[in-house]
Design a protein around this motif. Sequence first.
Motif, PDB file in Angstrom:
ATOM      1  N   PHE A 204      23.786  68.351  36.233  1.00  0.00           N
ATOM      2  CA  PHE A 204      24.021  69.641  36.887  1.00  0.00           C
ATOM      3  C   PHE A 204      24.009  70.766  35.861  1.00  0.00           C
ATOM      4  CE2 PHE A 204      26.756  73.019  38.468  1.00  0.00           C
ATOM      5  CZ  PHE A 204      26.217  73.231  39.721  1.00  0.00           C
ATOM      6  N   ARG A 205      24.616  70.505  34.689  1.00  0.00           N
ATOM      7  CA  ARG A 205      24.741  71.564  33.692  1.00  0.00           C
ATOM      8  C   ARG A 205      23.391  71.987  33.135  1.00  0.00           C
ATOM      9  NH1 ARG A 205      29.204  70.155  29.481  1.00  0.00           N
ATOM     10  NH2 ARG A 205      27.445  68.826  28.932  1.00  0.00           N
ATOM     11  N   LYS A 206      22.421  71.082  33.234  1.00  0.00           N
ATOM     12  CA  LYS A 206      21.097  71.422  32.710  1.00  0.00           C
ATOM     13  C   LYS A 206      20.379  72.439  33.591  1.00  0.00           C
ATOM     14  CE  LYS A 206      19.836  67.385  30.033  1.00  0.00           C
ATOM     15  NZ  LYS A 206      19.957  66.103  30.726  1.00  0.00           N
ATOM     16  N   ARG A 207      20.798  72.542  34.838  1.00  0.00           N
ATOM     17  CA  ARG A 207      20.168  73.520  35.735  1.00  0.00           C
ATOM     18  C   ARG A 207      20.841  74.864  35.518  1.00  0.00           C
ATOM     19  NH1 ARG A 207      17.659  71.322  40.335  1.00  0.00           N
ATOM     20  NH2 ARG A 207      17.184  69.154  39.898  1.00  0.00           N
ATOM     21  N   ARG A 208      20.148  75.721  34.816  1.00  0.00           N
ATOM     22  CA  ARG A 208      20.796  76.939  34.349  1.00  0.00           C
ATOM     23  C   ARG A 208      21.234  77.856  35.486  1.00  0.00           C
ATOM     24  NH1 ARG A 208      16.671  78.856  30.345  1.00  0.00           N
ATOM     25  NH2 ARG A 208      16.245  76.786  29.523  1.00  0.00           N
ATOM     26  N   LEU A 209      20.347  78.020  36.470  1.00  0.00           N
ATOM     27  CA  LEU A 209      20.661  78.929  37.566  1.00  0.00           C
ATOM     28  C   LEU A 209      21.885  78.427  38.331  1.00  0.00           C
ATOM     29  CD1 LEU A 209      19.799  81.469  39.031  1.00  0.00           C
ATOM     30  CD2 LEU A 209      18.367  80.063  40.504  1.00  0.00           C
ATOM     31  N   ALA A 210      21.908  77.122  38.599  1.00  0.00           N
ATOM     32  CA  ALA A 210      23.020  76.556  39.363  1.00  0.00           C
ATOM     33  C   ALA A 210      24.314  76.649  38.566  1.00  0.00           C
ATOM     34  CB  ALA A 210      22.721  75.103  39.717  1.00  0.00           C
ATOM     35  N   PHE A 211      24.232  76.393  37.269  1.00  0.00           N
ATOM     36  CA  PHE A 211      25.422  76.447  36.426  1.00  0.00           C
ATOM     37  C   PHE A 211      25.959  77.869  36.379  1.00  0.00           C
ATOM     38  CE2 PHE A 211      27.528  76.181  32.165  1.00  0.00           C
ATOM     39  CZ  PHE A 211      28.514  75.308  32.575  1.00  0.00           C
ATOM     40  N   ALA A 212      25.036  78.836  36.234  1.00  0.00           N
ATOM     41  CA  ALA A 212      25.449  80.243  36.229  1.00  0.00           C
ATOM     42  C   ALA A 212      26.100  80.602  37.563  1.00  0.00           C
ATOM     43  CB  ALA A 212      24.243  81.146  35.968  1.00  0.00           C
TER      44      ALA A 212
END
Lengths: 309, 327
Positions: free
Chosen positions: B28-36
């Motif tokens: 999950f953390r690798k997905r920048r938009l989702a993490f933001a």
Amino acid sequence: MLAYILRRLLWTPVLLALAAFFVFLMGTIAPGDPAELRLGNRATPERIERERERLGLDDPIPVRYVRYVAGVLRGDFGESYQYLGKPVLSIIGPRLWVSVQLNIAALLVAVAIGLPLGFYAAKRQGTGRDPAIVITILILYAMPVFFTAPFLILFFAVKLSWVPAAGWGGFFSPQIILPALTIGIPGAAIFVRHMRASTLEVIGQEYIRTAHAKGMSNFVVNYRHVARNALLPILTIMGFTLAGMFGGSLIVELIYGIPGAGRLSLDAIFQRDFPVLTAFVLLGAGMLVLANLAIDVAYTIVDPRIRLQ
Amino acid sequence: MASITQPEPAEIELPRSRGHWRNVWAKFRKRRLAFASLIIITFIYLLGIFAPVIQTHDYQATDLMRTQQGPSAENWFGTDRAGRDIYTRVVWGIQTTVIITITTFVTGSLFLGVTVGLVAGYFRGWIDAIIMRVGEVVSAFPDILLIILLAATLRPRIVEFARNVEDSTGISGLVSSGIVDYVVIGIALLPLSWFGMMRLVRGQVLALREAEYVEAARAMGTTTPRILFRHILPNVVSPIIVSVSFGIGAIALSEVVLSFFGLGVQPPRPSLGVMIGEVTARGGASVSVLRDHPEQLLAPIIVVWLLIFCWNIVGDALNDVLNPRAR
């Protein structure tokens, strides 16, 4: 297939009767004595008692429910409390027609923007345009109508004065443009999403490769093979989208000052006009159920491979 | 007779497993938009939770000398038509949203929806039939109309009940503190929140109850509740999480819509829906207020929009990470 439709058709009245019972119960829980509301607060207790008797309010709930349903079947939803003595249907009818026109216009906007854009995004998968479209669509989809409505009014009506800011002039007047866009844009977002997904699904199929291998032109493959098959699942979504739009149009009618069903049901809430409100909810439920049934049936006609159980 | 010699259990060094949830989190953390998005959501919710600490004014203090002001050092987002500080009202409005989304989700979706779904899927038969038919009736109504009808009819009854409780027990402030509003909204949103979750869980359970490990558990005489909650539930958690993350945005929006119509949170308690309604729809003078002071709309609307947008992105990402096959 026929048995399925028959079963659904038989279940639909039961479903609506249950829905009607629920709505009717809410009406009895609702505050305010209908007899008192009708006569105003200066009526004597004796008159109120007589009115209660005339309306049959003292009968047990099952009796009143059967009477209500019998009335509904004859198209009689009772009398409005707000507009004394007027049958509910004569008040709702014209208002509902306005909302239906507005929602059809919005659906046209949604389909006209959503389907081609979704198709285009799927064809451009792997390039920068596909994610760009998807992100834009997600942003638009999350935008509540109270954001788009004021923004559109401010920009197109107040700043540019291209179209009128508010009001209602029928299906073909320029006043319909802004509200139809307001409801249609989030709707378009839904169509883009699903059209993109279903196009991608179809593109991967063997018969598409076969069609190309046969030497058919891109145009024919795209439109006869890909688009037609990709449109199938969209049918189902169209029904739900229309129902969802109906909810959204309540807010939009309020902001744009459109004399539609949303405006009326809101007035009904604040005037405690429960006959009008219950009629609305019941009509809405009826439309939703019938629309779903129609879509299921349409599905089997469009795609003969589907056999409904 | 050759005896089977047990080989000494060798001390095999297994590669340290990171565990399912650690893996999910890493992906999950690798997905920048989702993490933001998740960070934005957390930030907004923190604003709401700490509203009493970070407010710059009293949310209901009016200052009639300073109405309809633009942003300034004194009032960061300006003031509304009664001279109340918009920044303060927005953070309190977020608190309202936070309380309502969490309570409806815990009671309706997680408690009711999951339990009923487990029961319907596991026992099938007439229990399942009844539950599904009830759900079908509920979902026959257009969402927003049903929510409005419930809120409109139940509010007076619940307020009356709360007044009676206040009178008979001497507890005061039950109505004025806004608890009653939360109860009304919670009940009105219930049909929206439980059915979807119920159907999802039921579908999963229908498939899982035939799994061999469930059969094994049953053969060993495990009690039914234990099978349901220890064996089946953990395997349904992923779709539940995805469904929750998609649903929270919808619930938050429904509260805003109810309050916008004046059926949700009542003044003086601020709500994002009330604030939006005051600028766009109330008093009939919508266009003139909108034309002269559009900036009053900006703060509450951006918050609502960010919440819905970010939850959608997070839901999408979680769906990809948790259900890799569903694509």
